[in-house]
Design an enzyme around this catalytic site. Structure first.
Site, PDB file in Angstrom:
ATOM      1  CG  HIS A   1      50.226  59.315  69.033  1.00  0.00           C
ATOM      2  ND1 HIS A   1      50.694  59.391  70.316  1.00  0.00           N
ATOM      3  CD2 HIS A   1      51.210  58.805  68.281  1.00  0.00           C
ATOM      4  CE1 HIS A   1      51.939  58.946  70.334  1.00  0.00           C
ATOM      5  NE2 HIS A   1      52.272  58.573  69.123  1.00  0.00           N
TER       6      HIS A   1
ATOM      7  CG  ASP B   1      53.956  55.197  61.725  1.00  0.00           C
ATOM      8  OD1 ASP B   1      55.164  55.378  61.515  1.00  0.00           O
ATOM      9  OD2 ASP B   1      53.520  54.578  62.710  1.00  0.00           O
TER      10      ASP B   1
HETATM   11  N1  CMC Z   1      40.696  54.793  63.132  1.00  0.00           N
HETATM   12  C1  CMC Z   1      39.442  54.774  63.643  1.00  0.00           C
HETATM   13  N2  CMC Z   1      39.146  54.940  64.935  1.00  0.00           N
HETATM   14  C2  CMC Z   1      40.162  55.141  65.777  1.00  0.00           C
HETATM   15  C3  CMC Z   1      41.492  55.183  65.331  1.00  0.00           C
HETATM   16  C4  CMC Z   1      41.740  55.013  63.953  1.00  0.00           C
HETATM   17  N3  CMC Z   1      42.984  55.048  63.469  1.00  0.00           N
HETATM   18  N4  CMC Z   1      42.324  55.409  66.374  1.00  0.00           N
HETATM   19  C5  CMC Z   1      41.521  55.485  67.449  1.00  0.00           C
HETATM   20  N5  CMC Z   1      40.216  55.339  67.095  1.00  0.00           N
HETATM   21  C6  CMC Z   1      39.039  55.425  67.972  1.00  0.00           C
HETATM   22  C7  CMC Z   1      38.854  54.163  68.811  1.00  0.00           C
HETATM   23  O1  CMC Z   1      38.035  53.223  68.157  1.00  0.00           O
HETATM   24  C8  CMC Z   1      38.219  54.737  70.050  1.00  0.00           C
HETATM   25  O2  CMC Z   1      36.861  55.001  69.750  1.00  0.00           O
HETATM   26  P1  CMC Z   1      35.737  54.836  70.909  1.00  0.00           P
HETATM   27  O3  CMC Z   1      36.073  55.873  71.934  1.00  0.00           O
HETATM   28  O4  CMC Z   1      34.452  55.087  70.201  1.00  0.00           O
HETATM   29  O5  CMC Z   1      35.859  53.435  71.424  1.00  0.00           O
HETATM   30  C9  CMC Z   1      38.896  56.097  70.226  1.00  0.00           C
HETATM   31  O6  CMC Z   1      39.285  56.484  68.887  1.00  0.00           O
HETATM   32  C10 CMC Z   1      40.129  56.078  71.121  1.00  0.00           C
HETATM   33  O7  CMC Z   1      41.011  55.086  70.611  1.00  0.00           O
HETATM   34  P2  CMC Z   1      41.870  54.097  71.487  1.00  0.00           P
HETATM   35  O8  CMC Z   1      42.075  52.843  70.734  1.00  0.00           O
HETATM   36  O9  CMC Z   1      41.258  54.003  72.855  1.00  0.00           O
HETATM   37  O10 CMC Z   1      43.202  54.934  71.607  1.00  0.00           O
HETATM   38  P3  CMC Z   1      44.596  54.353  72.007  1.00  0.00           P
HETATM   39  O11 CMC Z   1      45.334  55.454  72.632  1.00  0.00           O
HETATM   40  O12 CMC Z   1      44.446  53.082  72.787  1.00  0.00           O
HETATM   41  O13 CMC Z   1      45.257  53.944  70.599  1.00  0.00           O
HETATM   42  C11 CMC Z   1      46.473  54.049  68.568  1.00  0.00           C
HETATM   43  C12 CMC Z   1      46.189  54.730  69.926  1.00  0.00           C
HETATM   44  C13 CMC Z   1      47.629  54.767  67.898  1.00  0.00           C
HETATM   45  C14 CMC Z   1      46.850  52.594  68.812  1.00  0.00           C
HETATM   46  C15 CMC Z   1      45.193  54.128  67.702  1.00  0.00           C
HETATM   47  O14 CMC Z   1      44.870  55.473  67.457  1.00  0.00           O
HETATM   48  C16 CMC Z   1      45.335  53.365  66.389  1.00  0.00           C
HETATM   49  O15 CMC Z   1      45.072  52.161  66.357  1.00  0.00           O
HETATM   50  N6  CMC Z   1      45.767  54.056  65.268  1.00  0.00           N
HETATM   51  C17 CMC Z   1      46.028  53.381  64.023  1.00  0.00           C
HETATM   52  C18 CMC Z   1      47.406  52.723  64.051  1.00  0.00           C
HETATM   53  C19 CMC Z   1      48.530  53.747  63.945  1.00  0.00           C
HETATM   54  O16 CMC Z   1      48.514  54.640  63.119  1.00  0.00           O
HETATM   55  N7  CMC Z   1      49.568  53.561  64.782  1.00  0.00           N
HETATM   56  C20 CMC Z   1      50.765  54.404  64.772  1.00  0.00           C
HETATM   57  C21 CMC Z   1      50.858  55.255  66.003  1.00  0.00           C
HETATM   58  S1  CMC Z   1      52.125  56.537  65.825  1.00  0.00           S
HETATM   59  C22 CMC Z   1      53.611  55.692  65.683  1.00  0.00           C
HETATM   60  C23 CMC Z   1      54.090  55.184  66.992  1.00  0.00           C
HETATM   61  O17 CMC Z   1      54.746  55.918  67.716  1.00  0.00           O
HETATM   62  O18 CMC Z   1      53.765  54.036  67.333  1.00  0.00           O
END
Ligand code: CMC
Length: 432
Positions: A311, A368
């Site tokens: 998240h 989710d």
């Molecule tokens: N699986 C594997 N790696 C992950 C995941 C995941 N679900 N989420 C984040 N990471 C890794 C990412 O690759 C990065 O690694 P590194 O530092 O080595 O590059 C690190 O964790 C930080 O991730 P980020 O993408 O910079 O974080 P963000 O804040 O931009 O993204 C997120 C947040 C929710 C988009 C992401 O965690 C994600 O894609 N999760 C899966 C989709 C999901 O479940 N979405 C629902 C969110 S809750 C409902 C809502 O309110 O939207």
């Protein structure tokens, strides 16, 4: 270099010393107010994805991602999920205070009076190919309300007119969501029944049919009500920021919310609830090798992410996920369903939570991860899950839109740092 001094920060760039005011929220959160930075220095700030940018002040929702705190208008999500109902929470979000008994009755009565859709709406539905994704239909249906209620088009109308648009949207949303489901199933549409409450009515229009009376199961209605409350607002997330920025051009409420639905649809946001179930099904079909899927999610050459994990703001736990996980166990036990997908979800969660990659990055199950399991037990097809998220998020979008307009905030218009070609001469076709 930035050093913060009481309520002013000092930014040194070259030989320029720029003073930046520091503003403080009611929970002690501090922010550098850079709105005048460009005027005094020619500088803008750079933050792709707005990871550390406050786009507004807001009195609606407080969230502390480190401590897993979520409050609507000061009331904890745990209390609201346990003690309030969805329309009461909607009233709270939109109007700022909990309603008195009388206020709530009046609010519910108004909502009930507007549940019907214009009959011409059916023509729009008929034009969709059967099997098209419900979220695409929902976006279009919400935006089409502006055609049926042109009074909403004038953004400078009196409060009463604006409130009517708000009431209409909250009232008609379950009717639209249910119609989308019926269309998906190829079943005749069920009209609202105003003796039922908001969630009961939605269940009746979704699962009822013209051949027999639908009996609402209280366990299901209560669980759905709670899920809607948990989704009702989440401060400046992707879809809410979209509603605010689209609404900031003074477009009508229906168009702004329709844009929010579009943003929600994406798999990184609300669309994740559909993707979680698809992922769990794939793991099941693959023989339940959790480690393999966790390894895939860790592999930077593989675009796969563990859906329902991670998240942007929660870095310890998502309080909504905790409530939903508990609720999933109870609902499934009460309905008497054993879903092997729930076992897979729990084992996958355990495997990921014990993995250094997920621990180091503070990746936990989000709202989710378990919600789809409950929706599935209730009988909703997977493609409807994000529609249910939208139904819950609606009062939050409305409250944020209303706050933005009440405060007469300016049109949203971010800046950029240009990285393209510098000025060059046009090359005629024959010389290319
Ligand atoms: N699986 C594997 N790696 C992950 C995941 C995941 N679900 N989420 C984040 N990471 C890794 C990412 O690759 C990065 O690694 P590194 O530092 O080595 O590059 C690190 O964790 C930080 O991730 P980020 O993408 O910079 O974080 P963000 O804040 O931009 O993204 C997120 C947040 C929710 C988009 C992401 O965690 C994600 O894609 N999760 C899966 C989709 C999901 O479940 N979405 C629902 C969110 S809750 C409902 C809502 O309110 O939207």
């Amino acid at each position: 270099m930035i050093e913060t001094m009481s309520d002013t920060a000092h930014l040194n760039v070259g030989d320029q010393n720029i003073e930046i005011p520091v503003i403080t929220g009611t929970e002690g959160e501090k922010a550098l107010d850079i709105s005048k930075l460009r005027n005094s220095s020619g500088l803008i700030t750079y933050d792709v994805g707005y990871k550390n940018t406050g786009a507004t002040t807001s009195a609606i929702t407080f969230l502390n991602g480190e401590e897993g705190i979520l409050r609507y208008r000061g009331y904890s999500i745990e209390d609201l999920a346990e003690k309030a109902d969805f329309l009461e929470v909607s009233y709270l979000l939109v109007n700022g205070e909990l309603p008195s008994k009388d206020d709530l009755e009046k609010f519910k009565k108004k909502i009930t009076m507007h549940t019907l859709l214009h009959e011409d709406t059916k023509n729009i539905f008929e034009a969709y190919p059967t099997g098209s994704h419900p979220m695409g239909q929902l976006m279009a249906m919400i935006s089409s309300l502006s055609s049926f209620y042109p009074g909403s088009l004038n953004p400078y109308r009196e409060n009463d007119e604006r409130m009517l648009s708000i009431i209409r949207l909250i009232a008609k949303m379950p009717t639209m969501c249910a119609m989308i489901y019926k269309k998906q199933m190829g079943h005749p549409v069920m009209y609202p029944k105003n003796s039922l409450d908001y969630v009961e009515n939605y269940l009746h229009m979704t699962f009822g049919n013209v051949t027999e009376e639908y009996e609402v199961d209280r366990t299901i209605a209560d669980a759905l009500d709670k899920l809607l409350i948990l989704h009702a607002d989440h401060e400046q997330n992707c879809s809410t920021s979209t509603v605010r920025i689209v609404g900031s051009s003074h477009v009508n409420l229906y168009a702004a919310v329709s844009a929010g639905v579009a943003a929600l649809w994406g798999p990184l946001h609300g669309g994740a609830n559909q993707k979680v179930i698809e992922m769990l099904e794939a793991i099941k079909a693959d023989g339940g090798n959790y480690q393999k899927w966790v390894d895939k999610a860790k592999d930077k050459n593989d675009p796969f992410r563990l859906m329902g994990f991670g998240h942007r703001v929660y870095k310890n736990f998502d309080p909504r996920a905790n409530i939903i996980k508990d609720s999933a166990d109870k609902v499934l036990a009460k309905i008497g369903i054993h879903d092997p997908i729930l076992d897979i979800a729990k084992k996958l969660e355990e495997t990921a939570l014990n993995d250094d990659y997920f621990k180091e990055r503070k990746l936990f199950p989000n709202v989710d991860f378990y919600s789809g399991i409950i929706y599935r037990a209730m009988g909703f097809p997977t493609e409807m899950f994000t529609v249910l998220f939208a139904l819950g998020r609606l009062p939050g979008w409305i409250a944020q839109w209303k706050e933005m307009r009440d405060e007469q905030q300016p049109i949203g218009r971010p800046r950029q740092v240009y990285t393209g070609s510098q000025s060059r001469d046009f090359v005629p076709m024959e010389n290319r």
